[in-house]
Design a protein around this motif. Structure first.
Motif, PDB file in Angstrom:
ATOM      1  N   TRP A 176      39.111  36.501  31.850  1.00 37.38           N
ATOM      2  CA  TRP A 176      39.759  37.673  32.420  1.00 37.38           C
ATOM      3  C   TRP A 176      41.254  37.575  32.110  1.00 37.38           C
ATOM      4  O   TRP A 176      41.874  36.530  32.348  1.00 37.38           O
ATOM      5  CB  TRP A 176      39.574  37.742  33.931  1.00 37.38           C
ATOM      6  N   ALA A 225      36.232  34.319  39.741  1.00 36.66           N
ATOM      7  CA  ALA A 225      35.127  35.051  39.118  1.00 36.66           C
ATOM      8  C   ALA A 225      33.895  34.169  39.123  1.00 36.66           C
ATOM      9  O   ALA A 225      33.986  32.948  39.031  1.00 36.66           O
ATOM     10  CB  ALA A 225      35.482  35.460  37.692  1.00 36.66           C
ATOM     11  N   HIS A 261      32.028  39.052  37.308  1.00 35.64           N
ATOM     12  CA  HIS A 261      32.887  39.935  38.094  1.00 35.64           C
ATOM     13  C   HIS A 261      34.098  39.189  38.640  1.00 35.64           C
ATOM     14  O   HIS A 261      33.993  38.024  39.056  1.00 35.64           O
ATOM     15  CB  HIS A 261      32.107  40.552  39.253  1.00 35.64           C
ATOM     16  N   LEU A 262      35.213  39.875  38.700  1.00 33.11           N
ATOM     17  CA  LEU A 262      36.473  39.311  39.188  1.00 33.11           C
ATOM     18  C   LEU A 262      36.717  39.757  40.619  1.00 33.11           C
ATOM     19  O   LEU A 262      36.555  40.948  40.926  1.00 33.11           O
ATOM     20  CB  LEU A 262      37.624  39.787  38.295  1.00 33.11           C
ATOM     21  N   CYS A 280      38.313  42.109  30.760  1.00 35.46           N
ATOM     22  CA  CYS A 280      37.319  41.065  30.612  1.00 35.46           C
ATOM     23  C   CYS A 280      37.098  40.849  29.117  1.00 35.46           C
ATOM     24  O   CYS A 280      37.131  41.809  28.333  1.00 35.46           O
ATOM     25  CB  CYS A 280      36.016  41.507  31.287  1.00 35.46           C
TER      26      CYS A 280
END
Lengths: 116, 114
Positions: B35, B65, B75-76, B91
């Motif tokens: 990310w 994440a 996912h962050l 991403c």
């Protein structure tokens, strides 16, 4: 070390003109990458060097584009006969080989090209 | 072809609220995942990266994440948003090999309301 630097930061040119951008990587980094980022998109890979050798070129890199890294330090990206579709932010990144894909790429601030 | 999908080009949260930025990748082999954050007029800065050592990765500025192979997601999240988190988040994946070039998603612009 001041990080990756790019020059110029902004370039406005007329269609059909040639432009050249410069990237100075972090001094101890032997890998150098060029990406292009258009509005609303993420960066797209263009090409990369390990030392002075250009090891990969994306299909996005048409024959109007040429990149060099003559002494394995700074790199230049030249666009010949610019087109309006070339308008984008051109990003340079550098990393240290030997760390594989996990070697962090450090990005410069980019050169924003506008073709009128 | 390998790709990265970021759901939501724009996410808005209130200060102090949970931040969740979604990223899914397509791959038949385990990728390396990253990310990055981009502040206006600045270069991309690495927030965190997945090294396959642990599925939950902690990064800078309180972000983390979680790699979920079964969902092909990375996912962050951040428990509590701060005004300074307002930026664009990307991403990216790399599929190893010698080149390590990154494939980026289209980005998610995060706005934080006071």
């Amino acid at each position: 070390d001041t990080g990756v630097s790019q020059d110029p930061r902004h370039k406005i040119t007329k269609r059909g003109q040639n432009v050249t951008f410069r990237c100075d990587p972090i001094s101890e980094h032997n890998r150098l990458y060029w990406y292009r980022q258009t509005l609303g998109q993420g960066p797209e890979f263009l090409t990369y060097f390990q030392n002075e050798a250009q090891l990969e070129k994306s299909r996005l890199l048409s024959d109007r584009f040429s990149a060099e890294r003559p002494k394995g330090s700074f790199s230049t990206l030249e666009i010949q006969r610019t087109e309006q579709g070339d308008s984008a932010m051109y990003l340079c990144a550098s990393s240290q080989a030997g760390q594989g894909a996990l070697g962090e790429q450090f990005f410069g601030p980019g050169t924003r090209l506008t073709v009128l | 072809a390998q790709s990265v999908t970021q759901l939501g080009s724009h996410v808005s949260v209130s200060e102090g609220a949970l931040v969740l930025l979604r990223c899914n990748y397509s791959s038949s082999v385990p990728p390396y995942l990253f990310w990055y954050v981009q502040y206006p007029n600045q270069g991309l800065q690495l927030l965190l990266k997945y090294t396959s050592a642990a599925t939950l990765v902690k990064g800078i500025n309180g972000f983390e994440a979680e790699f979920k192979k079964s969902e092909t997601s990375f996912h962050l999240t951040k428990p509590s948003a701060h005004m300074s988190d307002a930026a664009e988040y990307f991403c990216a994946v790399s599929y190893g090999g010698s080149q390590g070039n990154l494939i980026f998603g289209k980005g998610t612009k995060l706005s934080v309301k006071p």
